[in-house]
Design a protein around this motif. Structure first.
Motif, PDB file in Angstrom:
ATOM      1  N   GLY A 155       0.910  -1.288   0.080  1.00 34.74           N
ATOM      2  CA  GLY A 155       0.369  -0.274  -0.546  1.00 34.74           C
ATOM      3  C   GLY A 155       0.727   1.126  -0.084  1.00 34.74           C
ATOM      4  O   GLY A 155       2.224   1.041   0.948  1.00 34.74           O
ATOM      5  N   SER A 209      -9.911   2.919  -2.885  1.00 36.41           N
ATOM      6  CA  SER A 209      -8.383   2.334  -3.264  1.00 36.41           C
ATOM      7  C   SER A 209      -8.220   2.521  -4.505  1.00 36.41           C
ATOM      8  O   SER A 209      -9.644   1.580  -4.940  1.00 36.41           O
ATOM      9  N   VAL A 230      -1.144  -0.608  -3.877  1.00 36.09           N
ATOM     10  CA  VAL A 230      -1.844  -0.560  -3.576  1.00 36.09           C
ATOM     11  C   VAL A 230      -2.496   0.620  -3.586  1.00 36.09           C
ATOM     12  O   VAL A 230      -2.142   1.596  -2.349  1.00 36.09           O
ATOM     13  N   GLU A 231      -2.877   1.861  -4.397  1.00 38.84           N
ATOM     14  CA  GLU A 231      -3.531   3.155  -4.076  1.00 38.84           C
ATOM     15  C   GLU A 231      -4.353   3.524  -2.828  1.00 38.84           C
ATOM     16  O   GLU A 231      -5.158   3.355  -3.017  1.00 38.84           O
ATOM     17  N   ASN A 232      -3.578   4.434  -1.915  1.00 35.76           N
ATOM     18  CA  ASN A 232      -4.047   4.849  -0.940  1.00 35.76           C
ATOM     19  C   ASN A 232      -4.522   3.759   0.014  1.00 35.76           C
ATOM     20  O   ASN A 232      -4.786   3.857   1.286  1.00 35.76           O
ATOM     21  N   GLY A 233      -3.690   2.429   0.287  1.00 34.74           N
ATOM     22  CA  GLY A 233      -3.674   1.248   0.912  1.00 34.74           C
ATOM     23  C   GLY A 233      -2.697   1.628   2.124  1.00 34.74           C
ATOM     24  O   GLY A 233      -2.019   2.308   1.936  1.00 34.74           O
ATOM     25  N   THR A 261      -8.458  -2.517   0.932  1.00 34.66           N
ATOM     26  CA  THR A 261      -8.705  -2.682  -0.643  1.00 34.66           C
ATOM     27  C   THR A 261      -9.794  -3.470  -0.674  1.00 34.66           C
ATOM     28  O   THR A 261      -9.071  -4.515  -0.125  1.00 34.66           O
TER      29      THR A 261
END
Length: 285
Positions: A155, A209, A230-233, A261
């Protein structure tokens, strides 16, 4: 030293089965990891054996695997030797396929997967670290005996194992590499010249996410590196199974800051990757 582990063997598994080792995170346990990972479900579905090694306790009483965190530098526990002994024991009891042994794990367990790829590559046909990293102390001496398929999941807002690493040891774990630098190492080691980036379907728009896959391969061989970002994870195992009695339920749901996510299932992706490695090896023969 007496060591422990859990093992899950599907009822209809056949001789010469693959083995997946799943290492828990720092302060975690084998039982918790078995509960939240969902790897037993994959074992039932695809007929392989799963073992969950249990780390020893450090001076604070927390279970860990010795990957040379700063607070463990004086600890003499040899988890590479433990892993070798564990694989030998499981191979004796279950008649495993020696070319189908894999390692994965969460956080400290992900670090352990990388360490084994560096220091015990003769045992493993592939690794899949989740929220893991490579410590500077051994990354610079990483010396796999051959190519190593790698799948990594991480993440961008992980505040325990930071996406951009910790080159100045601000968090006190010890200096460790940024995720992109780790991928660069394995890309170079495996001599991969091809690359593509894909945005995966946003299965659950409410989880805040998105997942991006960076895939690296070569036209000369079948070894790959897959990097799921994982974007924003946060610091978790995407696809974690929640049970009310599992302490990770509360930690993950309420304390990690960034949501988990629901766009991917780590265990499903990991086994798919490992099974592809097996298929490609079989085709080469």
């Amino acid at each position: 030293v007496e060591r422990h582990y859990l093992v899950y063997v599907p009822d209809s598994v056949k001789p010469n089965a693959p083995l997946v080792l799943v290492f828990h995170g720092y302060t975690g346990t084998a039982r918790q990891t078995m509960a939240y990972s969902g790897m037993n479900e994959q074992a039932d579905k695809h007929q392989f054996i799963v073992a969950y090694p249990q780390g020893t306790e450090d001076s604070k009483g927390y279970p860990f695997f010795n990957v040379e965190y700063s607070m463990h530098l004086d600890n003499e526990v040899d988890d590479i030797l433990y892993t070798r002994l564990l694989v030998a024991e499981l191979s004796r009891v279950y008649e495993l396929n020696p070319d189908a042994i894999f390692a994965t794990g969460m956080s400290n367990g992900g670090d352990m997967s990388y360490l084994l790829a560096c220091k015990a590559s003769d045992l493993f046909s592939g690794i899949a670290p989740v929220a893991g990293t490579m410590m500077n102390s051994w990354a610079e001496n990483c010396d796999p005996g051959g190519m190593m398929p790698v799948l990594a999941i991480h993440g961008t807002h992980d505040d325990i194992t930071r996406f951009n690493g910790d080159p100045e040891d601000k968090d006190g774990w010890g200096k460790y590499l940024a995720q992109e630098d780790i991928m660069d190492y394995w890309i170079f080691h495996n001599r991969l010249e091809k690359y593509r980036s894909l945005s995966l379907p946003d299965v659950d728009p409410d989880d805040d996410s998105r997942v991006r896959l960076k895939e690296y391969w070569s036209e000369d061989h079948d070894i790959k590196v897959l990097f799921y970002i994982v974007e924003n994870g946060g610091h978790d195992w995407p696809g974690m199974r929640y049970t009310w009695w599992n302490p990770l339920y509360y930690f993950s749901r309420y304390q990690m800051g960034f949501g988990q996510t629901r766009d991917i299932d780590s265990s499903e992706l990991i086994w798919k990757f490992f099974s592809t490695v097996l298929s490609e090896r079989g085709r080469q023969r």
